[in-house]
Design an enzyme around this catalytic site. Structure first.
Site, short mmCIF file in Angstrom:
data_model
loop_
_atom_site.label_atom_id
_atom_site.label_comp_id
_atom_site.label_asym_id
_atom_site.label_seq_id
_atom_site.Cartn_x
_atom_site.Cartn_y
_atom_site.Cartn_z
N LYS A 35 -63.20 98.72 43.70
CA LYS A 35 -62.48 99.36 42.58
C LYS A 35 -61.46 100.38 43.06
CE LYS A 35 -65.38 98.72 38.54
NZ LYS A 35 -65.91 99.38 37.34
N LYS A 79 -65.61 86.60 40.78
CA LYS A 79 -66.49 86.82 39.63
C LYS A 79 -65.69 86.79 38.32
CE LYS A 79 -67.88 91.09 38.66
NZ LYS A 79 -68.58 92.33 38.35
N LYS A 89 -64.25 91.21 32.94
CA LYS A 89 -63.49 91.65 31.78
C LYS A 89 -62.20 92.33 32.20
CE LYS A 89 -67.22 94.32 30.37
NZ LYS A 89 -68.16 95.40 30.74
P1 AMP Z 1 -70.13 95.19 33.64
O1 AMP Z 1 -69.30 94.31 32.80
O2 AMP Z 1 -69.59 95.31 35.04
O3 AMP Z 1 -70.47 96.50 33.01
O4 AMP Z 1 -71.50 94.42 33.82
C1 AMP Z 1 -72.53 94.47 32.86
C2 AMP Z 1 -73.64 93.51 33.23
O5 AMP Z 1 -73.17 92.16 33.21
C3 AMP Z 1 -74.23 93.73 34.62
O6 AMP Z 1 -75.62 93.45 34.58
C4 AMP Z 1 -73.52 92.70 35.45
O7 AMP Z 1 -74.26 92.33 36.59
C5 AMP Z 1 -73.40 91.55 34.46
N1 AMP Z 1 -72.23 90.73 34.79
C6 AMP Z 1 -70.93 91.10 34.77
N2 AMP Z 1 -70.12 90.10 35.13
C7 AMP Z 1 -70.94 89.05 35.42
C8 AMP Z 1 -70.71 87.71 35.86
N3 AMP Z 1 -69.47 87.25 36.09
N4 AMP Z 1 -71.78 86.91 36.05
C9 AMP Z 1 -73.05 87.36 35.81
N5 AMP Z 1 -73.32 88.61 35.40
C10 AMP Z 1 -72.29 89.46 35.19
#
Ligand code: AMP
Ligand code: TRP
Length: 351
Positions: free
Chosen positions: A126, A209, A212
């Protein structure tokens, strides 16, 4: 020291409790749904006490437009509820409404070592090349995450694969605290990284990955996408020209194909082998429309319910406020003990 601190030697008894969080730094994606939200609902259904947090204090480690942050927080709450989180059975709230998170994070900033934080790949990703210009909050992000979890003595944390390193650090912080102060006060939390979609990849690049924050909207399925958009994104998803293999090993060198098969399996609640038993030997011309139909079937009720909930933001705020009160009732006493263990004088008369 009170008995509640689980003095070393005594058997530490931590009641099973699940905690997890998602940042309101944009909308929810299919990756969040399959890697996190769907698992959260399963834990709730298993009857384990579950606490889910929209981590707005984490989101501001990178710049957030205030109005957008407010909206994203409410939209995320709507997403949690639409996906099946029941705010009566589980606790659902946004992080900044429970000050124990920020307070415990400070205490942990004084436990965690700079070297441990420097190893975190999420910070390196990041902050990018311009580290000097990253916020200090981005660097100490993992202390806050450890505080989120340990303020509730949570024993299990369902997350996607990308959060594994942060959870290892959480265990290191808990272990160092317990060691330094001669207590077994914090549990060594277990990560729960389960299912066929612990790492959903970008639809444009099978080695990245799904996120968002990706610049290309075509790289992800958003929980707010309508049926046509979902179908179009899967139709245009990058793939190779080969038909799907008959066996799982045939996916090893084919990241894009593997990703789509994993997504199908996770949405259908079956194994990748089951998907290949059905589609092995068929081309993407057949598989992609079937995947799009399945995704629309599973996601459109969530999408519709999110839109319904978003029409009443006051009700969402009430739910988050009530959740915060319940969360605070658990976290505050744990934080108070933590202050005492560390040697702070706590003499304010109760309110
Ligand atoms: P974040 O959007 O980074 O706040 O992630 C929130 C949750 O979603 C966390 O548990 C991440 O590990 C999961 N997560 C985010 N992106 C992915 C993805 N592409 N595949 C699987 N899990 C995800
Ligand atoms: N760091 C997590 C992410 O980026 C979000 C998060 C913050 C979290 N606090 C947490 C996840 C506590 C699990 C438990 O996805």
């Amino acid at each position: 020291m009170s008995e509640a601190d689980n003095a070393p030697g005594s058997a530490p008894a931590f009641t099973p409790r699940v905690f997890s969080g998602i940042q309101p730094s944009g909308g929810l994606t299919l990756g969040n749904y399959l890697g996190a939200l769907k698992r959260f609902v399963e834990k709730q259904e298993e009857g384990i006490e579950s606490i889910y947090c929209i981590v707005d204090l984490h989101a501001i480690t990178v710049w957030q437009e205030p109005d957008k942050l407010r909206r994203a927080t409410r939209e995320m709450a709507a997403g949690f509820i639409a996906a099946g989180i029941d705010p009566e059975r589980s606790i659902l709230f946004n992080q900044s409404q429970v000050s124990a998170h920020a307070e415990l994070a400070w205490l942990f900033n004084c436990v965690v070592r700079m070297g441990w934080l420097s190893r975190m790949t999420q910070f390196k990703d990041k902050a990018g090349k311009n580290r000097e210009n990253a916020s200090a909050g981005l660097f100490v992000y993992p202390s806050l995450m450890a505080a989120d979890i340990l303020a509730y003595h949570a024993t299990h944390v369902p997350v996607g694969e990308d959060q594994k390193q942060h959870l290892e650090l959480t265990r290191e912080i808990a272990g160092k605290f317990n060691h330094d102060f001669g207590v077994d006060f914090f549990p060594l939390t277990e990560p729960l990284i389960e299912g066929t979609a612990t790492r959903v990849m970008s639809l444009r690049d099978g080695t990245k990955k799904m996120s968002k924050s990706d610049a290309s909207d075509m790289s992800r399925i958003n929980l707010t996408d309508d049926a046509d958009t979902i179908a179009q994104k899967f139709r245009k998803a990058r793939t190779d020209p080969e038909p799907l293999p008959e066996a799982v090993e045939g996916l090893a060198e084919r990241p894009e194909a593997r990703n789509l098969v994993n997504i199908y399996a996770a949405l259908a609640d079956c194994s990748t082998a089951d998907v290949l038993a059905q589609f092995g030997g068929q081309g993407f011309g057949v598989f992609k429309p079937a995947l799009a139909d399945l995704a629309v079937e599973k996601l459109s009720p969530i999408n519709a319910e999110m839109q319904r909930l978003m029409r009443d933001p006051d009700e969402i705020d009430r739910i988050l406020g009530r959740g915060a009160e319940r969360a605070d009732a658990i976290a505050r006493p744990i934080l108070e003990r933590c202050y005492e263990i560390m040697g702070m004088v706590r003499s304010r008369p109760p309110r």
